[in-house]
Every structure is written in structure tokens, then in C-alpha cells.
Scaffold this motif. Structure first.
Motif: not given
Length: 282
Positions: A50-55, A65-83
Motif C-alpha cells: 500500500d506504500e513504497m517499500a525499499s529494503a 523485515l521490510i522498510a516501507t515509506e513510514t516504518g518497518l514491518i514483519r512480512f511473511d512472503p508465503g502468506t503475505g501477512r504483515q505486522e
């Protein structure tokens, strides 16, 4: 040297390549199109945000762990779940995340920059032990975040200033001394983008606008330059068996007449082997 196209999907701004050592899989980002891409078992994969992600950094076999436009999220590439784990400049509409990498102590460094590359609008942060701390302020385009194998030295660049710096780190991975100039590339007209350190301590830097990746020895001595078919090379990453492959992302941002190769990901045999990316410890 033979250069192949690893993935031919053109990215507007390809960045942040990460070889996941447990999954044996390369991930990378198209920042401006808000997507993460990958390949596995010959299949092309893609995730939309939903927002830019970069690293990204890897946490375990199923977690990034993914850095986005507004912070850091935990991400599961298998399910797409993020926190969401942390906010970084969430209330600042001017900026977004840019280059980032995990350090050997388990922290994660991430730079921010103005969406229109506003001078001095960005900064570099470190996330460690649940804490986000600003390390460098007033950066225009933060790039080249990478680390010596022992974790006691960090590299980073301001692409707009055309300089790469290094920062000594304490045993916990926090800066313990002043930032030092490592390379001043302005006299050569070079704009340093992303970097990674190989198994011998050499720094590999993608040269934005030059279509090259260059290796520098730990003392800053130029070692070699590799030409690539895209002018806007953005970041290298080591991967594959024995970390003997070098992957390089690229961009077509700002090109009035991009070629087919612009924005794709390249692959070649690494003249010097790399090493696995450090794990992020949450």
C-alpha cells in the motif's frame, strides 16, 4: 565478463536486492511502484504494498523485515501477512525509505530521503532491540549501507554529495566515533548508489548513471570496474552457491527513452565471492 539478465521485468526504480541464505532466493524492490519481486524455481513472484517499500533483511526462513515509506514491518512472503514493528518518519509526508541492510550484530539500518530528493531531507536510522535511533541527519540520498564482516565498521553514502563515508561501531553495533570520509567520487563525476562488502572486505558499489559496478579495497584503492547494459545501476548483492554470483538491480527512472535492459536485474559470476547477509534479530 559475461553478464546475463536474471529477471527481465522492468522496474521503475529497482533497489534493495537481498539474497535470503535459508531460502536460497533473491528478493528486490521496485520502490516507486510499491512492489517487491523475486524468483523461485523458475517462477516470477511479486508482492504489492500500500506504500513504497525499499529494503529488507531476513529474520528466519519465513520472515522478512521490510522498510516501507513510514516504518518497518514483519512480512511473511508465503502468506503475505504483515505486522508493523516500528514507525520511522510516519508523520513526514515529504520522505520515504531508501537503502538499508542488516548489520552483523542483528540490527537493521535504513535511510530516508525526500520523495523529490529534497536536499538534506533524509536521515539514517538503526533498529535494534525494538528501538529506532537516528544515527545521521541531513542526508539527501542515503545509499551504500553495508558493513565489514566483524561488524565494527559501517559504510554509507550520500549520493547527492558523491561521497561514501565509514563509521566505526562499538561491540553492540552503535557508532563509537565520528564519521570519516572513505571515498570522494565527485572529482570523477561518479554518483555512488548501493554497495555490498565481499568476503575479502572489498566494497562493491553501483554507479548511478554510469552503468557500472566498481570494487574498492578496504583502503579505498580502486580494484576493478564492471560495465553493465543499464545506465542506472542501483545496488549489488551476492548470492547463489558459495555466494559466487553477483546480482545487480537497475532503474529506468528519469530516462526519456529507456532500453529493454533498463530496470532489469543482472547476474554474473562474482570475481570475488561474497558472504551471507546478516540475520535481523527481533
Amino acid at each position: 565478463m559475461s553478464v546475463a539478465i536474471f529477471d527481465d521485468r522492468p522496474c521503475h526504480l529497482g533497489e534493495g536486492p537481498l539474497w535470503h541464505p535459508l531460502r536460497q532466493q533473491l528478493f528486490w524492490f521496485d520502490i516507486l511502484e510499491r512492489r517487491m519481486l523475486s524468483r523461485r524455481d523458475g517462477a516470477a513472484l511479486e508482492w504489492q504494498f500500500d506504500e513504497m517499500a525499499s529494503a529488507a533483511g531476513w529474520v528466519d526462513a519465513d520472515t522478512l523485515l521490510i522498510a516501507t515509506e513510514t516504518g518497518l514491518i514483519r512480512f511473511d512472503p508465503g502468506t503475505g501477512r504483515q505486522e508493523r514493528l516500528a514507525d520511522i518518519e510516519r508523520d513526514n509526508a515529504v520522505t520515504r525509505s531508501n537503502d538499508g541492510r542488516a548489520d552483523p550484530m542483528g540490527g537493521f539500518w535504513i535511510g530516508t530521503m525526500g520523495k523529490r530528493a529534497e536536499p538534506g531531507a533524509g536521515a539514517i536510522y538503526r533498529f535494534h532491540g525494538g528501538e529506532v535511533r537516528c544515527l545521521v541527519e541531513g542526508v539527501s540520498i542515503p545509499n551504500s549501507i553495508c558493513f565489514r564482516e566483524d561488524g565494527r565498521l559501517a559504510y554509507w553514502a550520500d549520493t547527492a554529495e558523491q561521497r561514501i563515508f565509514r563509521t566505526p561501531l562499538d561491540p553492540d553495533g552503535w557508532p563509537e566515533g565520528p564519521h570519516e570520509l572513505f571515498l570522494d567520487l565527485a572529482p570523477e563525476g561518479i554518483h555512488p548508489d548501493g554497495s555490498v562488502v565481499d568476503a575479502e572486505g572489498g566494497l562493491w558499489n553501483a554507479r548511478w548513471g554510469a552503468g557500472q559496478v566498481a570494487r574498492y579495497l578496504p583502503d579505498g584503492t580502486p580494484d576493478r570496474v564492471i560495465d553493465l547494459p543499464a545506465s542506472r545501476t542501483t545496488c549489488p548483492a551476492f548470492g547463489g552457491p558459495g555466494f559466487g554470483r553477483l546480482f545487480v538491480t537497475s532503474a529506468r527512472e528519469g530516462l526519456s527513452a529507456p532500453h529493454a535492459e533498463d530496470g532489469t536485474v543482472f547476474e554474473l559470476a562474482a570475481p570475488v565471492a561474497g558472504r551471507p547477509e546478516s540475520r535481523v534479530r527481533l
